[in-house]
Design a protein around this motif. Structure first.
Motif, PDB file in Angstrom:
ATOM      1  N   PRO A  99      11.980  -3.780 -14.903  1.00  0.00           N
ATOM      2  CA  PRO A  99      13.230  -4.567 -14.542  1.00  0.00           C
ATOM      3  C   PRO A  99      13.520  -5.509 -15.703  1.00  0.00           C
ATOM      4  CG  PRO A  99      11.774  -4.100 -12.678  1.00  0.00           C
ATOM      5  CD  PRO A  99      10.802  -3.891 -13.876  1.00  0.00           C
ATOM      6  N   PRO A 100      14.430  -5.966 -16.125  1.00  0.00           N
ATOM      7  CA  PRO A 100      15.944  -5.634 -15.210  1.00  0.00           C
ATOM      8  C   PRO A 100      16.500  -4.634 -15.601  1.00  0.00           C
ATOM      9  CG  PRO A 100      16.040  -7.170 -17.097  1.00  0.00           C
ATOM     10  CD  PRO A 100      14.924  -6.937 -17.410  1.00  0.00           C
TER      11      PRO A 100
ATOM     12  N   VAL B  98       7.120  -5.192  -9.076  1.00  0.00           N
ATOM     13  CA  VAL B  98       7.419  -4.214  -9.888  1.00  0.00           C
ATOM     14  C   VAL B  98       7.306  -4.273 -11.218  1.00  0.00           C
ATOM     15  CG1 VAL B  98       9.208  -2.339 -10.430  1.00  0.00           C
ATOM     16  CG2 VAL B  98       9.003  -3.041  -8.114  1.00  0.00           C
ATOM     17  N   LEU B  99       7.657  -5.401 -11.663  1.00  0.00           N
ATOM     18  CA  LEU B  99       7.877  -5.791 -13.232  1.00  0.00           C
ATOM     19  C   LEU B  99       5.978  -5.803 -13.584  1.00  0.00           C
ATOM     20  CD1 LEU B  99       8.837  -6.430 -16.116  1.00  0.00           C
ATOM     21  CD2 LEU B  99       9.126  -8.800 -15.205  1.00  0.00           C
ATOM     22  N   VAL B 100       5.360  -6.629 -12.918  1.00  0.00           N
ATOM     23  CA  VAL B 100       3.757  -6.653 -12.896  1.00  0.00           C
ATOM     24  C   VAL B 100       3.092  -5.263 -13.209  1.00  0.00           C
ATOM     25  CG1 VAL B 100       1.538  -7.429 -12.228  1.00  0.00           C
ATOM     26  CG2 VAL B 100       3.639  -9.004 -12.077  1.00  0.00           C
TER      27      VAL B 100
ATOM     28  N   GLY C 284       4.077  -4.669  -1.254  1.00  0.00           N
ATOM     29  CA  GLY C 284       3.132  -5.235  -2.378  1.00  0.00           C
ATOM     30  C   GLY C 284       2.879  -4.267  -3.536  1.00  0.00           C
ATOM     31  N   PHE C 285       1.954  -4.149  -4.034  1.00  0.00           N
ATOM     32  CA  PHE C 285       1.258  -3.530  -5.439  1.00  0.00           C
ATOM     33  C   PHE C 285       1.512  -2.127  -4.935  1.00  0.00           C
ATOM     34  CE2 PHE C 285      -0.208  -7.697  -6.656  1.00  0.00           C
ATOM     35  CZ  PHE C 285       0.270  -7.624  -8.135  1.00  0.00           C
ATOM     36  N   GLY C 286       1.248  -1.678  -3.872  1.00  0.00           N
ATOM     37  CA  GLY C 286       1.222  -0.282  -3.379  1.00  0.00           C
ATOM     38  C   GLY C 286       2.731   0.365  -3.395  1.00  0.00           C
TER      39      GLY C 286
ATOM     40  N   VAL D  79       7.268   2.649  -9.703  1.00  0.00           N
ATOM     41  CA  VAL D  79       7.080   2.933 -10.867  1.00  0.00           C
ATOM     42  C   VAL D  79       6.682   4.565 -11.128  1.00  0.00           C
ATOM     43  CG1 VAL D  79       5.378   2.484 -13.069  1.00  0.00           C
ATOM     44  CG2 VAL D  79       6.327   0.434 -11.576  1.00  0.00           C
ATOM     45  N   ALA D  80       6.091   4.984 -10.310  1.00  0.00           N
ATOM     46  CA  ALA D  80       5.963   6.446 -10.384  1.00  0.00           C
ATOM     47  C   ALA D  80       7.313   7.204 -10.293  1.00  0.00           C
ATOM     48  CB  ALA D  80       4.891   6.935  -9.208  1.00  0.00           C
TER      49      ALA D  80
END
Length: 479
Positions: free
Chosen positions: A181-182, A200-202, A413-415, A421-422
């Motif tokens: 993102p963005p 998502v950015l992290v 969260g991260f999951g 991202v996948a």
């Protein structure tokens, strides 16, 4: 397509198109495969210009896939116009800005500073890192075009083959555009799946940096070895620096290049605040951001600033300076007209494939196979990407398809971010003839069609696959 402003303008959906007959999924897949073979034959064997080959193949594919003969031309025009509407502005303004940077001597100033700082041996790495930063807030199309004069200048000065300098930068732009993102693909996928954009950015950066280094930078250098003597293209023409005009200062050139990034980032910040409810529609800052922050407008403002700062101001007192500026703009536009038409024709081909329903058929079949949700999301995105070409559409479509399945798992969260991202990794994989970015980058780099497949497509696929695997590792650790 790679993302342009037209990413929000979808070609006609299959349900909107009149059909002479309804072929089944196996027939549609066969037609799609034969269409790609026909394109290869026309471009590589017959040596037909890519614009004509794409339009002919688009018409033939539409008819073979059952689109009514009275509507197939409308489908082609719709795909062409929805692509070229945004691409023409981005390429046009970007080409003029790039030409100004080169003619003024600004590209040489930046190249000298870069080489003095990093050294000649690290020039490909320096260009790639600069591309990473430049690609963060700006679409690949626009950012890559503006970076090209700097890449051209470094390659001309150091020689050793153009590819060793351009391919690492291509990998940087691809990774940032696909994962972070963005940019529209990951932002849209995160939104439809209910993921936090910041998270998502992290995850995207955690996955993206090693992906870029291995599948973008290192692979780019490896592929460049197959073309050690490739000349620097003359898309913008040879540099025409006026001898009695001083080159611009480093800070002035940097200002002209960073101005569109600042405007786009300003727009992104206020758009995010609006979506979260932090500001309302009457906010003055939001209103201004919508006026000056869209990518074409930001490039227009930056180009006008560059006209004054890089060309007109240093040439005060020079006779017919305004006529010279007009000639410069004409020279910048002339070589990119063919690129704009080819890019639009690629969008037409993608529009026809979308209208046939090929992408929906493949995505639905993959979603029903019962495979792990993260793998299914990646493959659905790849299928949609292959079928219609747009990374944004592929990411958004795959995210929408997978959202119910992901919601049942109760992920957050991260999951959840790892799954997003996948999916967006799949959306950049397997670029080919229906991707307008395939034609745009290939032509600006001076690649023929086969070379573009061996470089752009290979790097994009490697980035997509490696990013997916690393995202799966993150998912396995946190889910």
């Amino acid at each position: 397509m790679l993302e342009t402003l037209s990413s929000g303008l979808s070609p006609l959906a299959a349900a909107d198109v009149g059909r002479a007959f309804e072929p089944g999924t196996p027939v549609l897949l066969t037609i799609a495969a034969l269409a790609i073979v026909l394109l290869l034959v026309l471009i590589i064997k017959v040596r037909l210009h890519a614009f004509f080959a794409l339009i002919i193949t688009s018409l033939a594919t539409g008819l073979a896939a059952g689109i009514h003969y009275g509507e197939v031309f409308d489908v082609v025009v719709d795909g062409f116009s929805s692509t070229i509407g945004g691409v023409a502005l981005l390429i046009g303004f970007g080409a003029v800005l790039g030409r100004l940077v080169e003619v003024s001597g600004g590209a040489q100033v930046l190249a000298d500073r870069m080489l003095a700082t990093f050294g000649e041996k690290r020039a490909p790495l320096a260009l790639a890192v600069a591309s990473l930063f430049y690609a963060f807030p700006i679409f690949l199309d626009a950012g890559f075009i503006v970076m090209l004069p700097i890449i051209y200048t470094v390659a001309r000065r150091l020689q050793g083959g153009f590819m060793i300098y351009v391919l690492p930068s291509v990998g940087a732009f691809l990774m940032m555009h696909a994962l972070t993102p963005p940019h529209p693909g990951p932002t849209a996928a995160a939104t439809v799946m209910g993921a936090d954009i910041g998270t998502v950015l992290v995850v995207a950066m955690l996955v993206g940096i090693p992906t870029w280094y291995l599948a973008g930078y290192r692979l780019g250098l490896l592929l460049a070895k197959n073309h050690p003597n490739m000349p620097v293209p003359d898309i913008f023409g040879e540099p025409e620096i006026t001898e009695h005009v001083r080159a611009p200062k480093f800070g002035t050139v940097i200002f002209c290049l960073l101005l569109p990034l600042a405007l786009i980032f300003y727009n992104t910040v206020f758009s995010t605040l609006e979506s979260t409810g932090a500001v309302d529609s009457g906010n003055v800052g939001l209103t201004i951001s919508k006026l000056i922050g869209p990518t074409p407008i930001a490039l227009l403002i930056a180009t006008l600033a560059a006209m004054y700062l890089l060309y007109l101001r240093p040439r005060r007192g020079v006779q017919d300076v305004r006529s010279g500026l007009s000639d410069l703009v004409d020279k910048a536009f002339a070589p990119v007209c063919s690129i704009i038409l080819i890019t639009g024709a690629g969008g037409a081909f993608g529009g026809v494939l979308t209208a046939t329903g090929i992408g929906d058929s493949i995505a639905s079949a993959l979603d029903s196979f019962g495979m792990p949700v993260i793998l299914a999301g990646f493959l659905v995105a790849v299928a949609v990407r292959v079928a219609q070409g747009s990374a944004t559409v592929a990411a958004t479509t795959a995210g929408s398809i997978m959202a119910p399945s992901v919601a049942e798992l109760g992920l957050e969260g991260f999951g959840l971010a790892a799954i997003v991202v996948a999916i967006v990794a799949g959306s950049i994989t397997c670029s080919h003839f229906n991707d307008s970015g395939f034609w745009m980058v290939g032509r600006f780099c001076g690649f023929d069609t086969l070379t573009t497949l061996k470089t752009w497509s290979v790097i994009g696929t490697a980035i997509g696959v490696l990013a997916f695997l690393l995202a799966w590792v993150v998912y396995a650790l946190v889910a």
